[in-house]
Design a protein around this motif. Structure first.
Motif, PDB file in Angstrom:
ATOM      1  N   ARG A   1       0.805  -1.225   0.000  1.00 29.13           N
ATOM      2  CA  ARG A   1       0.000   0.000   0.000  1.00 29.13           C
ATOM      3  C   ARG A   1       0.836   1.272   0.000  1.00 29.13           C
ATOM      4  NH1 ARG A   1      -4.105  -0.700   4.918  1.00 29.13           N
ATOM      5  NH2 ARG A   1      -4.707   1.404   4.224  1.00 29.13           N
ATOM      6  N   GLY A   2       2.104   1.176   0.341  1.00 25.47           N
ATOM      7  CA  GLY A   2       2.942   2.363   0.411  1.00 25.47           C
ATOM      8  C   GLY A   2       2.836   3.037   1.769  1.00 25.47           C
TER       9      GLY A   2
ATOM     10  N   ARG B   1     -17.309   7.662  -1.387  1.00 26.55           N
ATOM     11  CA  ARG B   1     -16.545   8.014  -2.592  1.00 26.55           C
ATOM     12  C   ARG B   1     -15.298   8.807  -2.233  1.00 26.55           C
ATOM     13  NH1 ARG B   1     -18.204  12.778  -6.734  1.00 26.55           N
ATOM     14  NH2 ARG B   1     -16.190  12.929  -7.785  1.00 26.55           N
ATOM     15  N   TRP B   2     -15.447   9.824  -1.386  1.00 21.24           N
ATOM     16  CA  TRP B   2     -14.307  10.675  -1.049  1.00 21.24           C
ATOM     17  C   TRP B   2     -13.337   9.971  -0.118  1.00 21.24           C
ATOM     18  CZ3 TRP B   2     -12.536  14.882  -3.355  1.00 21.24           C
ATOM     19  CH2 TRP B   2     -13.384  15.503  -4.288  1.00 21.24           C
ATOM     20  N   ALA B   3     -13.838   9.136   0.778  1.00 17.61           N
ATOM     21  CA  ALA B   3     -12.939   8.366   1.639  1.00 17.61           C
ATOM     22  C   ALA B   3     -12.091   7.406   0.806  1.00 17.61           C
ATOM     23  CB  ALA B   3     -13.737   7.599   2.688  1.00 17.61           C
ATOM     24  N   ASP B   4     -12.711   6.761  -0.191  1.00 15.06           N
ATOM     25  CA  ASP B   4     -11.961   5.860  -1.060  1.00 15.06           C
ATOM     26  C   ASP B   4     -10.916   6.618  -1.865  1.00 15.06           C
ATOM     27  OD1 ASP B   4     -13.449   3.748  -0.133  1.00 15.06           O
ATOM     28  OD2 ASP B   4     -14.747   3.608  -1.885  1.00 15.06           O
ATOM     29  N   TRP B   5     -11.272   7.817  -2.321  1.00 19.65           N
ATOM     30  CA  TRP B   5     -10.314   8.598  -3.114  1.00 19.65           C
ATOM     31  C   TRP B   5      -9.139   9.069  -2.261  1.00 19.65           C
ATOM     32  CZ3 TRP B   5      -8.205  13.508  -3.293  1.00 19.65           C
ATOM     33  CH2 TRP B   5      -7.561  13.843  -4.486  1.00 19.65           C
ATOM     34  N   LEU B   6      -9.406   9.432  -1.016  1.00 17.80           N
ATOM     35  CA  LEU B   6      -8.356   9.934  -0.136  1.00 17.80           C
ATOM     36  C   LEU B   6      -7.479   8.836   0.451  1.00 17.80           C
ATOM     37  CD1 LEU B   6     -10.453  12.595   1.784  1.00 17.80           C
ATOM     38  CD2 LEU B   6      -8.360  13.090   0.501  1.00 17.80           C
ATOM     39  N   ALA B   7      -7.927   7.600   0.402  1.00 21.05           N
ATOM     40  CA  ALA B   7      -7.251   6.511   1.107  1.00 21.05           C
ATOM     41  C   ALA B   7      -5.773   6.413   0.735  1.00 21.05           C
ATOM     42  CB  ALA B   7      -7.953   5.188   0.809  1.00 21.05           C
ATOM     43  N   ASP B   8      -4.923   6.403   1.750  1.00 19.02           N
ATOM     44  CA  ASP B   8      -3.474   6.210   1.616  1.00 19.02           C
ATOM     45  C   ASP B   8      -2.795   7.308   0.797  1.00 19.02           C
ATOM     46  OD1 ASP B   8      -3.989   3.925   3.027  1.00 19.02           O
ATOM     47  OD2 ASP B   8      -3.634   2.547   1.358  1.00 19.02           O
ATOM     48  N   ARG B   9      -3.416   8.477   0.712  1.00 24.79           N
ATOM     49  CA  ARG B   9      -2.774   9.587  -0.002  1.00 24.79           C
ATOM     50  C   ARG B   9      -1.905  10.408   0.948  1.00 24.79           C
ATOM     51  NH1 ARG B   9      -4.352  10.693  -5.280  1.00 24.79           N
ATOM     52  NH2 ARG B   9      -6.197   9.524  -5.926  1.00 24.79           N
ATOM     53  N   TYR B  10      -0.950  11.097   0.317  1.00 30.70           N
ATOM     54  CA  TYR B  10      -0.142  12.072   1.040  1.00 30.70           C
ATOM     55  C   TYR B  10      -0.661  13.456   0.664  1.00 30.70           C
ATOM     56  CZ  TYR B  10       3.758  14.499   3.126  1.00 30.70           C
ATOM     57  OH  TYR B  10       4.514  15.325   3.915  1.00 30.70           O
TER      58      TYR B  10
ATOM     59  N   GLY C   1      19.834  13.479   8.681  1.00 26.46           N
ATOM     60  CA  GLY C   1      19.823  12.454   9.722  1.00 26.46           C
ATOM     61  C   GLY C   1      19.847  11.071   9.120  1.00 26.46           C
ATOM     62  N   LEU C   2      18.691  10.631   8.600  1.00 27.34           N
ATOM     63  CA  LEU C   2      18.579   9.306   7.991  1.00 27.34           C
ATOM     64  C   LEU C   2      17.848   9.420   6.667  1.00 27.34           C
ATOM     65  CD1 LEU C   2      19.074   6.231   8.402  1.00 27.34           C
ATOM     66  CD2 LEU C   2      16.761   6.105   9.336  1.00 27.34           C
ATOM     67  N   CYS C   3      18.356   8.732   5.647  1.00 25.52           N
ATOM     68  CA  CYS C   3      17.702   8.671   4.338  1.00 25.52           C
ATOM     69  C   CYS C   3      17.124   7.267   4.150  1.00 25.52           C
ATOM     70  CB  CYS C   3      18.691   8.974   3.225  1.00 25.52           C
ATOM     71  SG  CYS C   3      17.980   8.827   1.560  1.00 25.52           S
ATOM     72  N   LEU C   4      15.854   7.213   3.819  1.00 23.63           N
ATOM     73  CA  LEU C   4      15.160   5.965   3.514  1.00 23.63           C
ATOM     74  C   LEU C   4      14.720   6.014   2.062  1.00 23.63           C
ATOM     75  CD1 LEU C   4      13.422   3.381   3.992  1.00 23.63           C
ATOM     76  CD2 LEU C   4      11.640   4.895   4.898  1.00 23.63           C
ATOM     77  N   ARG C   5      15.091   4.993   1.306  1.00 19.35           N
ATOM     78  CA  ARG C   5      14.620   4.864  -0.072  1.00 19.35           C
ATOM     79  C   ARG C   5      13.866   3.560  -0.218  1.00 19.35           C
ATOM     80  NH1 ARG C   5      18.506   7.072  -4.942  1.00 19.35           N
ATOM     81  NH2 ARG C   5      18.137   9.303  -4.550  1.00 19.35           N
ATOM     82  N   ALA C   6      12.742   3.637  -0.929  1.00 17.06           N
ATOM     83  CA  ALA C   6      11.913   2.460  -1.176  1.00 17.06           C
ATOM     84  C   ALA C   6      11.680   2.313  -2.674  1.00 17.06           C
ATOM     85  CB  ALA C   6      10.577   2.594  -0.450  1.00 17.06           C
ATOM     86  N   SER C   7      11.559   1.074  -3.124  1.00 18.64           N
ATOM     87  CA  SER C   7      11.246   0.809  -4.539  1.00 18.64           C
ATOM     88  C   SER C   7       9.989  -0.028  -4.695  1.00 18.64           C
ATOM     89  CB  SER C   7      12.422   0.093  -5.204  1.00 18.64           C
ATOM     90  OG  SER C   7      12.720  -1.133  -4.537  1.00 18.64           O
ATOM     91  N   VAL C   8       9.443  -0.565  -3.592  1.00 19.23           N
ATOM     92  CA  VAL C   8       8.243  -1.417  -3.616  1.00 19.23           C
ATOM     93  C   VAL C   8       7.255  -0.888  -2.590  1.00 19.23           C
ATOM     94  CG1 VAL C   8       7.366  -3.755  -3.220  1.00 19.23           C
ATOM     95  CG2 VAL C   8       9.627  -3.447  -4.263  1.00 19.23           C
ATOM     96  N   PRO C   9       5.995  -0.644  -2.928  1.00 15.39           N
ATOM     97  CA  PRO C   9       5.340  -0.867  -4.226  1.00 15.39           C
ATOM     98  C   PRO C   9       5.596   0.246  -5.234  1.00 15.39           C
ATOM     99  CG  PRO C   9       3.751   0.018  -2.698  1.00 15.39           C
ATOM    100  CD  PRO C   9       5.022  -0.175  -1.913  1.00 15.39           C
ATOM    101  N   TRP C  10       6.226   1.354  -4.797  1.00 10.28           N
ATOM    102  CA  TRP C  10       6.623   2.423  -5.705  1.00 10.28           C
ATOM    103  C   TRP C  10       7.798   3.150  -5.093  1.00 10.28           C
ATOM    104  CZ3 TRP C  10       1.175   2.552  -4.399  1.00 10.28           C
ATOM    105  CH2 TRP C  10       0.907   3.196  -3.192  1.00 10.28           C
TER     106      TRP C  10
ATOM    107  N   ARG D   1       0.127   9.590  -5.987  1.00  9.19           N
ATOM    108  CA  ARG D   1      -0.175   9.213  -4.613  1.00  9.19           C
ATOM    109  C   ARG D   1      -0.341  10.434  -3.711  1.00  9.19           C
ATOM    110  NH1 ARG D   1      -2.888   5.776  -4.843  1.00  9.19           N
ATOM    111  NH2 ARG D   1      -2.843   5.788  -2.574  1.00  9.19           N
ATOM    112  N   CYS D   2      -0.228  11.631  -4.269  1.00  9.92           N
ATOM    113  CA  CYS D   2      -0.300  12.873  -3.498  1.00  9.92           C
ATOM    114  C   CYS D   2      -1.506  13.699  -3.928  1.00  9.92           C
ATOM    115  CB  CYS D   2       0.963  13.709  -3.709  1.00  9.92           C
ATOM    116  SG  CYS D   2       2.511  12.863  -3.308  1.00  9.92           S
ATOM    117  N   HIS D   3      -1.924  14.591  -3.051  1.00 10.41           N
ATOM    118  CA  HIS D   3      -2.865  15.638  -3.436  1.00 10.41           C
ATOM    119  C   HIS D   3      -2.367  16.945  -2.852  1.00 10.41           C
ATOM    120  CE1 HIS D   3      -6.448  17.608  -4.806  1.00 10.41           C
ATOM    121  NE2 HIS D   3      -6.542  18.183  -3.612  1.00 10.41           N
TER     122      HIS D   3
END
Length: 281
Positions: free
Chosen positions: A20-21, A187-196, A82-91, A234-236
């Motif tokens: 899910r990210g 509808r709006w809860a689904d659209w907002l889900a897991d967004r930044y 301080g600390l750098c975190l990089r991820a490639s999965v799921p994006w 993944r952002c708004h």
């Protein structure tokens, strides 16, 4: 003897998921303490339970990004922030932040039950007198209707909300024509889900090769410097800080404009607090 306190406090965090990210979460914290009664007839003064545990959790895990360090596709290294975190999965994602803004856990995934056990073990490193065991339970708020998760950071906040990747799981209520509108809520809860959710003022250009499809946020606060890059989809972006007050206002105006009806929105920031906004088409 066991002393219990339900809903002693709550945690608002984000956690990284390999499917899910970036996921926002809000949990009630229930606690049980085992031990022997003292001469005063008490195991542990109720008046001392809440501040002792709350202070420890606030200073440790609350308003941080929980990172399962053994999840696939993660890389870590020290950096100027301080600390750098990089991820490639799921994006792709890159986070740069002070160490205290992240909680690193040697797991493949974040589970509330395992986190509760981990936090209880940390509390037992220095238990109160006469306390022989501590158990925690983390549970989501029971929501009959629409709920969504989001992550954000508040540059202007004086406390831990300034950390760039913390989040919430929240209710959403929408009224039109004098009554609740559950289909719009879903509808709006689904659209907002897991967004930044991003404040336009915090966005910067990032010309690093291979990262041109990402949106980058960067700012400095009294806790240090923060930077976060995530896929644009993944952002708004809001034209304001991403406080719950402005989230409610943005939703009310957007829904009123799209539906052509006066709209009232009650948006929550985690559990039991939020803001109400109204808008006309």
């Amino acid at each position: 003897m066991t002393l219990f306190v339900n809903r002693l406090t709550q945690l608002d965090v984000s956690w990284w998921c390999s499917t899910r990210g970036l996921v926002g979460a809000s949990w009630h914290v229930d606690v049980e303490l085992d031990g022997e009664l003292g001469e005063d007839g008490m195991l542990f003064d109720f008046g001392e339970v809440k501040p002792w545990i709350k202070q420890r959790l606030d200073a440790d895990v609350d308003h941080t990004l929980l990172v399962p360090t053994r999840a696939p596709g993660l890389e870590f290294h020290d950096c100027r922030e301080g600390l750098c975190l990089r991820a490639s999965v799921p994006w792709s994602m890159e986070l740069r932040a002070p160490h205290q803004a992240l909680t690193l856990l040697p797991w493949r995934e974040i589970r509330a039950e395992r986190l509760a056990d981990h936090l209880a073990a940390e509390l037992m490193r220095r238990p109160p007198p006469r306390v022989s065991d501590i158990r925690l339970r983390l549970r989501e708020e029971e929501i009959d209707g629409a709920a969504y998760t989001y992550s954000h950071g508040l540059r202007r906040h004086a406390g831990n909300c300034q950390r760039i990747a913390h989040g919430h799981r929240s209710r959403l209520y929408i009224w039109q024509l004098g009554k609740r509108a559950p289909l719009l809520e879903r509808r709006w809860a689904d659209w907002l889900a897991d967004r930044y959710l991003v404040d336009q003022a915090d966005i910067v250009a990032d010309d690093e090769p291979g990262w041109n499809q990402l949106l980058t946020t960067r700012y400095a606060t009294n806790q240090g410097e923060f930077a976060l890059s995530l896929p644009k989809e993944r952002c708004h972006v809001l034209q304001t800080p991403t406080t719950v007050e402005w989230i409610a206002d943005w939703l009310a105006r957007q829904i009123a404009r799209e539906t052509g009806h006066d709209t009232r929105v009650q948006a929550f920031e985690g559990i039991d607090k939020g803001a109400i906004a109204q808008a006309t088409p």
